[in-house]
Design an enzyme around this catalytic site. Structure first.
Site, PDB file in Angstrom:
ATOM      1  N   LYS A   1     -23.544  27.042  -9.874  1.00  0.00           N
ATOM      2  CA  LYS A   1     -24.117  26.766  -8.561  1.00  0.00           C
ATOM      3  C   LYS A   1     -24.657  25.347  -8.489  1.00  0.00           C
ATOM      4  CE  LYS A   1     -25.484  28.037  -4.436  1.00  0.00           C
ATOM      5  NZ  LYS A   1     -24.407  28.007  -3.437  1.00  0.00           N
TER       6      LYS A   1
ATOM      7  N   HIS B   1       5.789  16.343   5.172  1.00  0.00           N
ATOM      8  CA  HIS B   1       5.868  15.276   4.169  1.00  0.00           C
ATOM      9  C   HIS B   1       5.816  15.825   2.754  1.00  0.00           C
ATOM     10  CE1 HIS B   1       5.624  12.353   7.341  1.00  0.00           C
ATOM     11  NE2 HIS B   1       4.573  12.988   7.831  1.00  0.00           N
TER      12      HIS B   1
ATOM     13  N   GLU C   1     -11.667  29.795  -5.221  1.00  0.00           N
ATOM     14  CA  GLU C   1     -12.797  29.898  -6.144  1.00  0.00           C
ATOM     15  C   GLU C   1     -13.307  31.325  -6.326  1.00  0.00           C
ATOM     16  OE1 GLU C   1     -16.460  27.838  -5.129  1.00  0.00           O
ATOM     17  OE2 GLU C   1     -16.101  28.151  -3.006  1.00  0.00           O
TER      18      GLU C   1
ATOM     19  N   TRP D   1     -23.923  27.734 -19.435  1.00  0.00           N
ATOM     20  CA  TRP D   1     -22.630  27.522 -18.774  1.00  0.00           C
ATOM     21  C   TRP D   1     -21.862  26.613 -19.726  1.00  0.00           C
ATOM     22  CZ3 TRP D   1     -19.957  23.277 -16.630  1.00  0.00           C
ATOM     23  CH2 TRP D   1     -18.909  23.614 -15.759  1.00  0.00           C
TER      24      TRP D   1
ATOM     25  N   ASN E   1     -29.823  21.823 -21.234  1.00  0.00           N
ATOM     26  CA  ASN E   1     -28.932  21.805 -20.063  1.00  0.00           C
ATOM     27  C   ASN E   1     -28.349  20.409 -19.989  1.00  0.00           C
ATOM     28  OD1 ASN E   1     -27.800  21.806 -17.504  1.00  0.00           O
ATOM     29  ND2 ASN E   1     -29.744  21.714 -16.430  1.00  0.00           N
ATOM     30  N   GLY E   2     -27.016  20.299 -19.899  1.00  0.00           N
ATOM     31  CA  GLY E   2     -26.410  18.973 -19.767  1.00  0.00           C
ATOM     32  C   GLY E   2     -25.392  18.722 -20.865  1.00  0.00           C
TER      33      GLY E   2
ATOM     34  N   LYS F   1     -12.523  28.027  -0.756  1.00  0.00           N
ATOM     35  CA  LYS F   1     -13.235  29.320  -0.829  1.00  0.00           C
ATOM     36  C   LYS F   1     -12.336  30.383  -1.440  1.00  0.00           C
ATOM     37  CE  LYS F   1     -16.683  28.646  -0.341  1.00  0.00           C
ATOM     38  NZ  LYS F   1     -17.423  27.521   0.188  1.00  0.00           N
TER      39      LYS F   1
ATOM     40  N   ARG G   1     -27.319  30.018 -10.750  1.00  0.00           N
ATOM     41  CA  ARG G   1     -26.698  28.741 -11.081  1.00  0.00           C
ATOM     42  C   ARG G   1     -25.344  28.922 -11.766  1.00  0.00           C
ATOM     43  NH1 ARG G   1     -31.293  24.869 -11.914  1.00  0.00           N
ATOM     44  NH2 ARG G   1     -30.170  23.839 -13.570  1.00  0.00           N
TER      45      ARG G   1
ATOM     46  N   GLU H   1     -11.551  23.692   3.231  1.00  0.00           N
ATOM     47  CA  GLU H   1     -12.644  24.596   2.858  1.00  0.00           C
ATOM     48  C   GLU H   1     -12.124  26.037   2.678  1.00  0.00           C
ATOM     49  OE1 GLU H   1     -15.457  24.575   1.712  1.00  0.00           O
ATOM     50  OE2 GLU H   1     -16.574  26.316   2.357  1.00  0.00           O
TER      51      GLU H   1
ATOM     52  N   CYS I   1     -26.344  25.438 -16.889  1.00  0.00           N
ATOM     53  CA  CYS I   1     -27.368  26.013 -17.757  1.00  0.00           C
ATOM     54  C   CYS I   1     -28.731  26.005 -17.089  1.00  0.00           C
ATOM     55  CB  CYS I   1     -27.479  25.196 -19.035  1.00  0.00           C
ATOM     56  SG  CYS I   1     -25.923  25.021 -19.900  1.00  0.00           S
TER      57      CYS I   1
END
Ligand code: F6R
Length: 607
Positions: A602, A502, A486, A74, A98-99, A483, A27, A479, A2
């Site tokens: 973000k 394994h 997401e 968000w 926000n939070g 990527k 964000r 990574e 947010c």
């Protein structure tokens, strides 16, 4: 996550609020809203989805008013829809938040028992009701807000306005950042300096637990106990940017292409290329006497730390413990008395990373922070900041911040190695030479975009992808998988190549491409054996290697990307490029929202 904006202005503020919200879009959010006060009455417009939807509503039904608050949401509590979008109202009170209010259920039950009805499923709405209840009980708005704050547990930044007073904005911070901005006869509140950058660079950051009373004439600051405190004004380095995409389709693509420049810029901060030496950058710890380094971060930043572990241990013979911050913060890890801690974060606001930093601070460790946002909370709370000079990263998926984090890690590992006497002048010069070559080699790697785009088209037809790598290519495999999943929503996993047999080998068949990241290094042959194992089971291999690797790989591949020759030390910085391009182009083929993938934020300011 947010984003919050509040303005006590001279004329109608809704357009300014929307402008500031646009700067917070990066964000990540799923709905947005604005509330103003006009003629002593609160009014709001809210919309699900992108800010364009809110702008259309405001164009149809403008919101007059010289004071207002705005929000990009968000979702945490309650689905992303208009009813759950902020601002939330109760009587005379409007709130954006926000939070997460952690004792939300308890407070909601308390209010419900008093007959309070709820419009939304959010935790934020209870804040509006608590303040409103205080006012009904006879408290003034500021007192009512302070009393409500005392009841809240969790992580929050809040902005509150009151119908009867168009010269009063109350802000509060417990966790996520909040900044007060000073203008000419106007005052502002914002989640970060970027949001306020078109209006002012004159900023005061609230400290944790602070709340503030903002009027046109200025702001006062109060600590959690309610005592008035003074807080420093700073000049924010966030330029009034409206970074555009240039000729690129997405910010992510632009940021991938910026990497040779920003990595070069970052490296020159730490390295003296002409002398072939690491610069004498001040550090909060004496590398020579350290017996342990603790590194903690989240997501992609964590993976930069994982590459760093290999470098610190190999070059400087310094043992490194590394953990994702969400685990580290609760793990009760004993810390060495002679140790030091490094935290890595693009935003500098990630809640788990910040909590881990505070854990190490309480344990008495000296603390360094590798951050991209220079005036972030993590930067301010560290003993020393090692900046990444990536510039603003707008795409939610981290790209240029990652390679700049790697550039800083490599420089610090070299610095540690010199201090500990584990490299001599010749070796130091050779490593600096290799690092100096990285921007050029990254530019070479970018030339592979055409073949990568073709390959991505094929990749976009699969539902599962496996990434493999050894040594510093192992974090890159992780990574690559991160990527891809997401931004393209294709399921992907990263494994250390040696782990294949394994467990994950059971998944191999013709429906699961295996992307092998393997520069021709001292253990290349081991990677070839792993590829043989994949090929023997009908797996389709995409090999990312260099010329020697391509010649030596005695295995049939679905595709081979031939990278420029690079020294072992710098390979991960360069191999990050094809890994990012592959995810990017696959996502473009899949038609996803590349810069703002679903469900992602973000700046992750909640747990
Ligand atoms: C992935 C990504 C995230 C971030 C993570 C940490 O592309 O961007 O995994 O790396 O959320 O964020 P910062 O670096 O801001 O602490």
């Amino acid at each position: 996550m947010c984003g919050i904006v509040g303005i006590v202005g001279r004329s109608d503020v809704a357009p300014q609020i929307v402008d500031a919200l646009k700067r917070l879009e990066y964000r990540g959010y799923d709905s947005a809203g604005v509330a103003t006060i006009s003629g002593g009455r609160l009014a709001r417009r809210r919309a699900e989805g992108k800010l364009g939807n809110l702008e259309r509503k405001l164009a149809e039904e403008p919101l007059p008013g010289r004071i207002g608050i705005g929000h990009t949401r968000w979702a945490t509590h309650g689905v992303p829809n208009e009813t759950n979008a902020h601002p939330h109202f109760s009587g005379e009170v409007a709130v954006v938040h926000n939070g997460i209010i952690e004792n939300f259920a308890e407070l909601r039950a308390e209010l419900a028992a008093e007959g309070q009805e709820f419009e939304s499923q959010t935790d934020t709405e209870i804040v509006a009701h608590l303040v409103s209840r205080g006012m009904r009980q006879g408290l003034g708005p500021v007192e009512a807000a302070h009393e409500a704050l005392k009841r809240l547990r969790g992580a929050f930044a809040l902005a509150i306005i009151f119908a009867g007073d168009d010269d009063l904005l109350v802000g509060a911070r417990s966790g996520p950042p909040l900044a007060v901005g000073y203008g000419e006869g106007e005052m502002y509140l914002g989640s970060d300096a970027i949001a306020l950058s078109p209006f002012t660079s004159n900023i005061t950051y609230l400290e944790d637990g602070d709340w503030t009373v903002v009027r046109r004439s200025g702001a006062t600051f109060h600590n959690a106990e309610g005592h008035e405190v003074s807080r420093k004004r700073t000049r924010s380095s966030a330029v009034s940017f409206f970074v555009d995409k240039g000729n690129h389709r997405h910010f992510m693509e632009k940021e991938i292409w910026e990497q040779p420049d920003v990595v070069s810029h970052t490296l020159s901060h730490y390295l003296d290329f002409a002398e072939g030496k690491v610069r004498n950058v001040r550090t909060p710890f004496d590398f020579a006497s350290l017996d342990r380094l603790t590194i903690s971060a989240c997501g992609t930043a964590y993976l930069a730390g994982l590459v760093g572990k290999y470098w610190f241990e190999r070059l400087a013979k310094l043992p490194v413990d590394i953990d994702v911050a969400s685990e580290f913060r609760y793990r009760e890890a004993p810390l060495s008395k002679n140790g030091a801690a490094i935290f890595i974060s693009q935003s500098g606001e990630t809640a788990d990373t910040l909590a881990s930093l505070r854990y190490c601070r309480a344990a008495g460790s000296p603390i360094g922070a590798i951050v991209n946002v220079g005036d972030s909370t993590i930067a301010r709370e560290a003993d020393m900041v090692f900046p990444t000079l990536a510039g603003p990263e707008i795409g939610v998926a981290s790209t240029k911040a990652f390679t700049c984090q790697l550039a800083v890690m490599a420089s610090l590992a070299l610095m540690a190695a010199r201090a500990r006497g584990t490299v001599d002048t010749e070796a130091e010069r050779e490593f600096v030479r290799q690092l100096a070559e990285t921007p050029r080699l990254m530019s070479e790697a970018l030339k592979l975009e055409g073949p990568i785009e073709k390959l991505s088209h094929r990749l976009s037809k699969y539902r599962h992808v496996l990434y493999l790598g050894r040594d510093t290519s192992f974090p890159l495999a992780l990574e690559g998988a991160l990527k891809l999943k997401e931004i393209s929503y294709i399921h992907a996993e990263g494994y250390a190549s040696g782990e294949l047999k394994h467990g994950p080998i059971a998944l191999i068949d013709e429906t699961m491409p295996v992307i092998v990241i393997a520069p021709h290094d001292r253990i290349f042959e081991k990677s070839v054996s792993n590829m043989q194992e994949v090929a023997a089971r009908g797996g389709k291999i995409v090999l990312i290697t260099d010329r020697k690797g391509a010649e030596a790989a005695t295995v049939e591949t679905m595709d081979t990307l031939v990278m420029p020759d690079a020294g072992d030390l710098v390979a991960p910085i360069i191999y990050a490029v094809p890994v990012q391009l592959l995810a990017y182009h696959t996502a473009v083929f899949m038609g996803t929202d590349v810069d703002q993938p679903r469900n992602l934020a973000k700046s992750v300011t909640v747990e």
